[in-house]
Design an enzyme around this catalytic site. Structure first.
Site, PDB file in Angstrom:
ATOM      1  N   TYR A 140       0.841  -1.197   0.000  1.00 21.25           N
ATOM      2  CA  TYR A 140       0.000   0.000   0.000  1.00 21.25           C
ATOM      3  C   TYR A 140       0.877   1.248   0.000  1.00 21.25           C
ATOM      4  O   TYR A 140       1.166   1.844   1.031  1.00 21.25           O
ATOM      5  CB  TYR A 140      -0.962  -0.037   1.204  1.00 21.25           C
ATOM      6  CG  TYR A 140      -2.095  -0.970   0.907  1.00 21.25           C
ATOM      7  CD1 TYR A 140      -1.854  -2.333   0.766  1.00 21.25           C
ATOM      8  CD2 TYR A 140      -3.385  -0.513   0.696  1.00 21.25           C
ATOM      9  CE1 TYR A 140      -2.874  -3.207   0.435  1.00 21.25           C
ATOM     10  CE2 TYR A 140      -4.405  -1.378   0.369  1.00 21.25           C
ATOM     11  CZ  TYR A 140      -4.145  -2.723   0.238  1.00 21.25           C
ATOM     12  OH  TYR A 140      -5.152  -3.580  -0.100  1.00 21.25           O
ATOM     13  N   LYS A 165       5.138 -14.638   0.359  1.00 23.36           N
ATOM     14  CA  LYS A 165       5.585 -15.038  -0.987  1.00 23.36           C
ATOM     15  C   LYS A 165       7.111 -14.966  -0.990  1.00 23.36           C
ATOM     16  O   LYS A 165       7.746 -14.370  -1.861  1.00 23.36           O
ATOM     17  CB  LYS A 165       4.953 -14.078  -2.023  1.00 23.36           C
ATOM     18  CG  LYS A 165       5.220 -14.398  -3.461  1.00 23.36           C
ATOM     19  CD  LYS A 165       4.372 -15.520  -3.996  1.00 23.36           C
ATOM     20  CE  LYS A 165       4.754 -15.828  -5.433  1.00 23.36           C
ATOM     21  NZ  LYS A 165       4.164 -17.080  -5.935  1.00 23.36           N
ATOM     22  N   ASP A 218      -0.026 -17.978  -2.829  1.00 26.41           N
ATOM     23  CA  ASP A 218      -0.803 -18.556  -3.936  1.00 26.41           C
ATOM     24  C   ASP A 218      -1.352 -19.932  -3.548  1.00 26.41           C
ATOM     25  O   ASP A 218      -2.528 -20.246  -3.769  1.00 26.41           O
ATOM     26  CB  ASP A 218      -0.004 -18.596  -5.249  1.00 26.41           C
ATOM     27  CG  ASP A 218       1.433 -19.051  -5.072  1.00 26.41           C
ATOM     28  OD1 ASP A 218       1.918 -19.066  -3.924  1.00 26.41           O
ATOM     29  OD2 ASP A 218       2.082 -19.404  -6.070  1.00 26.41           O
ATOM     30  N   ASP A 265      -5.643  -8.333   2.646  1.00 26.66           N
ATOM     31  CA  ASP A 265      -6.848  -7.695   2.096  1.00 26.66           C
ATOM     32  C   ASP A 265      -7.550  -8.669   1.152  1.00 26.66           C
ATOM     33  O   ASP A 265      -8.764  -8.889   1.237  1.00 26.66           O
ATOM     34  CB  ASP A 265      -6.423  -6.422   1.343  1.00 26.66           C
ATOM     35  CG  ASP A 265      -7.621  -5.577   0.952  1.00 26.66           C
ATOM     36  OD1 ASP A 265      -8.691  -5.735   1.567  1.00 26.66           O
ATOM     37  OD2 ASP A 265      -7.488  -4.759   0.030  1.00 26.66           O
ATOM     38  N   ASP A 291     -11.185 -11.225   1.877  1.00 28.57           N
ATOM     39  CA  ASP A 291     -12.417 -11.219   1.064  1.00 28.57           C
ATOM     40  C   ASP A 291     -12.799 -12.655   0.717  1.00 28.57           C
ATOM     41  O   ASP A 291     -13.977 -13.026   0.740  1.00 28.57           O
ATOM     42  CB  ASP A 291     -12.221 -10.429  -0.235  1.00 28.57           C
ATOM     43  CG  ASP A 291     -12.657  -8.969  -0.098  1.00 28.57           C
ATOM     44  OD1 ASP A 291     -12.574  -8.443   1.026  1.00 28.57           O
ATOM     45  OD2 ASP A 291     -13.067  -8.359  -1.107  1.00 28.57           O
TER      46      ASP A 291
HETATM   47  P1  ATP Z   1     -15.538  -0.386  -4.123  1.00 30.04           P
HETATM   48  O1  ATP Z   1     -15.199   0.312  -5.407  1.00 30.04           O
HETATM   49  O2  ATP Z   1     -15.989   0.566  -3.064  1.00 30.04           O
HETATM   50  O3  ATP Z   1     -14.456  -1.338  -3.653  1.00 30.04           O
HETATM   51  P2  ATP Z   1     -16.889  -2.681  -5.301  1.00 30.04           P
HETATM   52  O4  ATP Z   1     -18.334  -2.944  -5.676  1.00 30.04           O
HETATM   53  O5  ATP Z   1     -15.864  -2.691  -6.365  1.00 30.04           O
HETATM   54  O6  ATP Z   1     -16.843  -1.305  -4.456  1.00 30.04           O
HETATM   55  P3  ATP Z   1     -17.244  -4.299  -3.034  1.00 30.04           P
HETATM   56  O7  ATP Z   1     -18.058  -3.208  -2.447  1.00 30.04           O
HETATM   57  O8  ATP Z   1     -16.276  -4.978  -2.125  1.00 30.04           O
HETATM   58  O9  ATP Z   1     -16.425  -3.782  -4.256  1.00 30.04           O
HETATM   59  O10 ATP Z   1     -18.279  -5.340  -3.646  1.00 30.04           O
HETATM   60  C1  ATP Z   1     -17.945  -6.515  -4.367  1.00 30.04           C
HETATM   61  C2  ATP Z   1     -19.254  -7.270  -4.644  1.00 30.04           C
HETATM   62  O11 ATP Z   1     -19.815  -7.741  -3.416  1.00 30.04           O
HETATM   63  C3  ATP Z   1     -20.334  -6.385  -5.297  1.00 30.04           C
HETATM   64  O12 ATP Z   1     -21.074  -7.144  -6.246  1.00 30.04           O
HETATM   65  C4  ATP Z   1     -21.209  -5.992  -4.150  1.00 30.04           C
HETATM   66  O13 ATP Z   1     -22.548  -5.734  -4.504  1.00 30.04           O
HETATM   67  C5  ATP Z   1     -21.101  -7.190  -3.186  1.00 30.04           C
HETATM   68  N1  ATP Z   1     -21.198  -6.709  -1.810  1.00 30.04           N
HETATM   69  C6  ATP Z   1     -20.281  -5.967  -1.155  1.00 30.04           C
HETATM   70  N2  ATP Z   1     -20.695  -5.660   0.068  1.00 30.04           N
HETATM   71  C7  ATP Z   1     -21.916  -6.221   0.213  1.00 30.04           C
HETATM   72  C8  ATP Z   1     -22.878  -6.250   1.283  1.00 30.04           C
HETATM   73  N3  ATP Z   1     -22.670  -5.652   2.444  1.00 30.04           N
HETATM   74  N4  ATP Z   1     -24.028  -6.917   1.067  1.00 30.04           N
HETATM   75  C9  ATP Z   1     -24.267  -7.556  -0.085  1.00 30.04           C
HETATM   76  N5  ATP Z   1     -23.403  -7.569  -1.128  1.00 30.04           N
HETATM   77  C10 ATP Z   1     -22.243  -6.899  -0.978  1.00 30.04           C
END
Ligand code: ATP
Length: 343
Positions: free
Chosen positions: A130, A183, A216, A240, A244
C-alpha cells in the site's frame, strides 16, 4: 462510549444506519452510555467541506473511544490537492491502526460452502504494497515516464513484529495456531524479513503452533480445508485479498467483519467496499459493519457477545438479507438484530 460515525459512500449510509440501531439497543441493555457524533466523509465530505476527510475529523478521531467507518468510493478519489484522499488510509495512518483483524466464521441457517470453520486474518495495516502509506512525504507510487510506473513496497521489522505479536496474542485466546502467509520464494528479502520477524515473536508464545504457507498455495488450501486454519498473519495486500475470500467462503462478503486496531485507538470498518451496484436499494447486508462494531465494543464483553449471538439468531431465523439466505432489507435486518440484542 463516545463513537465517531463516518457513514461514507455507496451502501455506507444504509449499513451504518442499521449498525447504529444495533449499537443503540446494546447501549440500552448494557448501559454503554453511547454518545454518537457523525461527520461527513467521502463524497458527502467533499460537498460539505471540500475534503473526503477533513483534518478536523482526524483530530476528533483521536479523542473519541472508537470510530465506525462506512465504506467510501476510494477508487474515485484521485487528487489530494482537491481534498480527495482515501479516508480509511488517512485514519489508519494517522492513528497508527496497525492491526487489521478480520474474522471469518460460518453460521447455521444457510448452505455451507466448505463446511464449518472459524478463523481470523490478522493483516498488517500500515505498510506493504500500500504505497499510499509508505512514505513520510509524498506517495510511494510514481510515474517515471508516461509508460513506466513504479510502486514502492515497504516491510519493516517493527511493523512485522507488532502484527505478529497481535496474531499470537489472539491465538492464545483461540485454538493456538498461527499460519504466516507470504511469498518469500519470490520476494525473498521483504517477505523473508516478514517471516523471520513473525517466527522470532512466536518463540515468545511456545504454546502457539506456527507454520507458514505461500500466498498462492494458500488460496487453494483455504478453499479446500479452511478448518486447518486458526489465526492467519500476513502483510497488507495479501491480507486484504485473502480476507475477502475467507468472508465469501463463510457465506458472504456481507459478513466480512473488520477491526482496525492500534495501541490507543480502534476503528470498526466492514471489509468490503461501497458496493455501488446495490447502493440505495435497501438490499446490502449490514451484518459486516454490525459485527465490526461488536468487535469495537469488546471492552464491553457482554455487549459484544450479545450482538454476535443476535446476528447468529437472525441469520438462523432467515431474518437477514438475501445473500445470507434471508428475506429482509438492510434496515429490517438491523432492526431484527437490535430486537434480539434488547431481549
Ligand atoms: P468499491 O469500489 O468501493 O471497492 P466494489 O463494488 O468494487 O466497491 P465491493 O463493495 O467490495 O467492491 O463489492 C464486491 C461485490 O460484493 C459487489 O457485487 C457488491 O454488490 C457485493 N457486496 C459488497 N458488500 C456487500 C454487502 N454488504 N451486502 C451484499 N453484497 C455486498
Amino acid at each position: 462510549m463516545h463513537l465517531l460515525v463516518l457513514a461514507g459512500d455507496g451502501i455506507g449510509p444504509e449499513i451504518t444506519s442499521a449498525t447504529l440501531a444495533v449499537l443503540r439497543a446494546a447501549s440500552e441493555r448494557f448501559d454503554l452510555r453511547l454518545r454518537l457524533e457523525e461527520a461527513a466523509t467521502g463524497h458527502a465530505g467533499l460537498r460539505a467541506h471540500g475534503h473526503t476527510i477533513h483534518p478536523d475529523i482526524v483530530e476528533k478521531a483521536r479523542k473519541v473511544d472508537g470510530i465506525v467507518l462506512g465504506p467510501t468510493s476510494t477508487f474515485e478519489f484521485k487528487d489530494p490537492a482537491k481534498g480527495e484522499v482515501n479516508p480509511s488510509m488517512m485514519l489508519r495512518k494517522s492513528l497508527d491502526l496497525f492491526a487489521n483483524i478480520r474474522p471469518a466464521r460460518t453460521y447455521a441457517g444457510f448452505p455451507l460452502r466448505c463446511g464449518e470453520f472459524d478463523l481470523v486474518v490478522a493483516r498488517e495495516n500500515t505498510e506493504g504494497f500500500y504505497a499510499d502509506r509508505n512514505m513520510e512525504e509524498g506517495s510511494g507510487e510514481v510515474l517515471v515516464t508516461k509508460d513506466v510506473a513504479i510502486s514502492l513496497r515497504r516491510i519493516t521489522r517493527a511493523c512485522s513484529e507488532r502484527i505478529a505479536r497481535a496474531a499470537c496474542e489472539l491465538a492464545m485466546t483461540r485454538p493456538k495456531r498461527v499460519t504466516i502467509v507470504h511469498k518469500a520464494n519470490v520476494l525473498k528479502v521483504t517477505d523473508g524479513l516478514f517471516i523471520e520477524s513473525c517466527r522470532k515473536v512466536a518463540r515468545e508464545f511456545p504454546a502457539v503452533a506456527v507454520d507458514d504457507v505461500i500466498v498462492d498455495a494458500m488460496m487453494a488450501h483455504v478453499v479446500r480445508n479452511p478448518q486447518r486454519f486458526d489465526v492467519i498473519v500476513t502483510t497488507n495486500m495479501y491480507g486484504d485479498i485473502l480476507s475477502d475470500l475467507t468472508a465469501e467462503l463463510s457465506g458472504s462478503l456481507g459478513l466480512a467483519a473488520s477491526l482496525n486496531a492500534g495501541a490507543d485507538h480502534g476503528m470498526a470498518q466492514a471489509a468490503h467496499g461501497s458496493a455501488p451496484d446495490i447502493a440505495g436499494k435497501n438490499v446490502a447486508n449490514p451484518l459486516s459493519l454490525i459485527l465490526s462494531a461488536a468487535m469495537k465494543t469488546n471492552s464491553f464483553e457482554a455487549a459484544a457477545a450479545a450482538i454476535e449471538k443476535a446476528v447468529e439468531a437472525a441469520i438462523a431465523a432467515k431474518e437477514a438479507t438475501s445473500d445470507v439466505g434471508g428475506r429482509l432489507g438492510t434496515r429490517e435486518t438491523g432492526d431484527a438484530v437490535a430486537v434480539r440484542v434488547r431481549a
